[in-house]
Design an enzyme around this catalytic site. Sequence first.
Site, short mmCIF file in Angstrom:
data_model
loop_
_atom_site.label_atom_id
_atom_site.label_comp_id
_atom_site.label_asym_id
_atom_site.label_seq_id
_atom_site.Cartn_x
_atom_site.Cartn_y
_atom_site.Cartn_z
N PHE A 32 0.85 -1.21 0.00
CA PHE A 32 0.00 0.00 0.00
C PHE A 32 0.88 1.26 0.00
CE2 PHE A 32 -2.07 2.73 3.46
CZ PHE A 32 -2.70 3.57 2.55
N ASN B 260 8.58 -9.18 -1.96
CA ASN B 260 8.38 -10.63 -2.11
C ASN B 260 6.90 -11.00 -2.12
OD1 ASN B 260 7.66 -10.29 0.53
ND2 ASN B 260 8.93 -11.95 1.35
N GLY C 160 1.88 -7.79 -0.24
CA GLY C 160 1.68 -6.82 -1.33
C GLY C 160 1.11 -7.48 -2.57
N ASP D 31 13.14 -11.26 -1.30
CA ASP D 31 12.87 -11.22 0.15
C ASP D 31 14.02 -10.48 0.80
OD1 ASP D 31 12.73 -11.71 2.86
OD2 ASP D 31 12.06 -13.78 2.64
N ASN E 81 19.95 -5.68 6.22
CA ASN E 81 20.37 -5.76 4.81
C ASN E 81 20.18 -4.42 4.09
OD1 ASN E 81 21.16 -8.47 4.93
ND2 ASN E 81 19.06 -9.18 4.64
N GLY F 280 22.79 -2.17 5.10
CA GLY F 280 24.04 -2.63 4.46
C GLY F 280 24.18 -2.04 3.07
N ALA G 291 10.81 3.05 7.68
CA ALA G 291 9.38 3.18 7.99
C ALA G 291 9.14 2.52 9.34
CB ALA G 291 8.53 2.52 6.91
N TYR H 172 5.69 -7.56 15.79
CA TYR H 172 5.76 -6.33 14.98
C TYR H 172 6.44 -5.21 15.78
CZ TYR H 172 3.86 -2.50 12.04
OH TYR H 172 3.68 -1.40 11.23
N LYS I 166 10.16 -3.53 15.03
CA LYS I 166 10.31 -2.11 14.66
C LYS I 166 11.19 -1.37 15.68
CE LYS I 166 7.68 -1.81 10.90
NZ LYS I 166 8.17 -1.32 9.60
P1 NAD Z 1 1.60 -3.55 3.12
O1 NAD Z 1 1.42 -4.90 3.70
O2 NAD Z 1 0.61 -3.08 2.11
O3 NAD Z 1 3.04 -3.37 2.49
C1 NAD Z 1 4.18 -4.04 2.95
C2 NAD Z 1 4.93 -4.59 1.76
O4 NAD Z 1 6.17 -5.18 2.20
C3 NAD Z 1 4.16 -5.66 1.01
O5 NAD Z 1 4.16 -5.41 -0.37
C4 NAD Z 1 4.94 -6.94 1.34
O6 NAD Z 1 4.80 -7.93 0.33
C5 NAD Z 1 6.34 -6.41 1.50
N1 NAD Z 1 7.22 -7.26 2.31
C6 NAD Z 1 7.02 -7.73 3.56
N2 NAD Z 1 8.06 -8.49 3.95
C7 NAD Z 1 8.96 -8.48 2.93
C8 NAD Z 1 10.23 -9.07 2.72
N3 NAD Z 1 10.82 -9.84 3.65
N4 NAD Z 1 10.87 -8.84 1.55
C9 NAD Z 1 10.31 -8.06 0.60
N5 NAD Z 1 9.10 -7.49 0.72
C10 NAD Z 1 8.43 -7.70 1.87
O7 NAD Z 1 1.62 -2.53 4.37
P2 NAD Z 1 1.75 -0.93 4.38
O8 NAD Z 1 0.62 -0.40 5.17
O9 NAD Z 1 2.01 -0.41 3.04
O10 NAD Z 1 3.06 -0.76 5.29
C11 NAD Z 1 4.30 -0.40 4.72
C12 NAD Z 1 5.29 -0.04 5.82
O11 NAD Z 1 4.78 1.06 6.57
C13 NAD Z 1 5.52 -1.18 6.81
O12 NAD Z 1 6.89 -1.18 7.19
C14 NAD Z 1 4.67 -0.79 8.01
O13 NAD Z 1 5.20 -1.27 9.20
C15 NAD Z 1 4.73 0.73 7.95
N6 NAD Z 1 3.55 1.33 8.59
C16 NAD Z 1 2.35 1.41 7.97
C17 NAD Z 1 1.27 1.99 8.63
C18 NAD Z 1 -0.08 2.16 7.97
O14 NAD Z 1 -1.00 2.68 8.62
N7 NAD Z 1 -0.30 1.80 6.73
C19 NAD Z 1 1.42 2.46 9.95
C20 NAD Z 1 2.66 2.33 10.56
C21 NAD Z 1 3.73 1.80 9.87
#
Ligand code: NAD
Length: 317
Positions: free
Chosen positions: A11, A32, A36, A56, A105, A108, A120, A151, A155
Amino acid sequence: MRIIVTGAAGFLGSHLCDRLIKEGHEVIGLDNFITGRSENLAHLGNQERFTFIEHDVSNFIEVPDDRVDAVMHFASPASPNPNSPYGYVNLPIQTMKAGALGTLNSLGVARAYNARFLLASTSEIYGDPQVHPQPETYWGHVNPIGERSVYDEAKRFAEALTLAYHQYHGIDTRIVRIFNTYGPRMRLDDGRAVPNFIDQALNGKPLTIYGDGSQTRSFCYVDDLIEGIYRLLLSDEHLPVNIGNTDEKTILELAESINNLFENDGGLTFLPDKRGEGDPQRRRPDISRALKILNWKPTIGLEEGLKKTIPYFQENI
Ligand code: NAD
Ligand code: UDP
């Protein structure tokens, strides 16, 4: 700049890619697809300044280019809802790996290319807060073995690691603490309150409220959030910055707004309270630092943001 975005198919990641490309940058998106969707990036298929690599990020990241100017680490499951297959409670090890190894990573890569880095992070690092609203100086109230711990602790580790790379290796890092954000491209079935309620409303079903609905959140529209994050990327602020909307609502108020907006007669249904499992009772960001450092504040109210979100959910139902 040439910018790596992890979690690009999610998202927020996909909206971030759009904004970076709009600003004239080159973007390499990594994902990955654990939560998503490729559809979120489909419109970038012919964009020559966008490259996608399925990867990943818990594993070593190899970058195809000889120059990287910024790394933005967004990869992580993000929904707390155990009733969804995409909830981090059901992906506990993957969530901890994305926050810990994924951050390692990504840092890195930033170190290898002398690139700036943006993490994030989340309001969840404050846990079930005992200080309200939450300033960045608050240390939080987190159960290290509770339902949300995979989670929250990942974080918190990610923030500590980011600061360690800044202090020890001199990496130019930033940390954004994101508060509840919603908008188009959220999964209807990821279990978070806004998409869950909209999904239920569009199907004429009762909206599911955990507990009595008196718990609060402050919902930010995605465009406002991305604006704040972009300003942070361009700033030189190393300490965490809260980005979110300050208009605090009870979950009951959110549900009623969505039922009204979608003219849903399905009403509400009350399910067992999750507050004993760490579901925060109150959440609202103190955004004075964002205002001072970035001259940022949100501009889109809840009703306006929900209206902007409707067409996407109607098309994807
Ligand atoms: P989301 O689930 O839509 O997006 C996360 C993406 O990360 C997905 O596309 C998923 O496939 C990918 N992903 C997860 N693990 C992975 C890995 N090991 N390797 C590669 N890709 C991987 O969620 P979002 O709401 O878009 O959140 C995105 C970031 O923002 C996250 O880090 C989340 O913690 C942070 N965040 C979001 C919110 C919110 O309200 N939307 C609030 C606080 C923090
Ligand atoms: N919630 C709810 N019904 C739902 C989904 C969520 O009552 O169908 C509640 C949830 O228990 C929490 C709040 O809404 O108190 C916000 O949940 P969300 O999953 O959006 O994110 P959180 O802020 O809890 O991480």
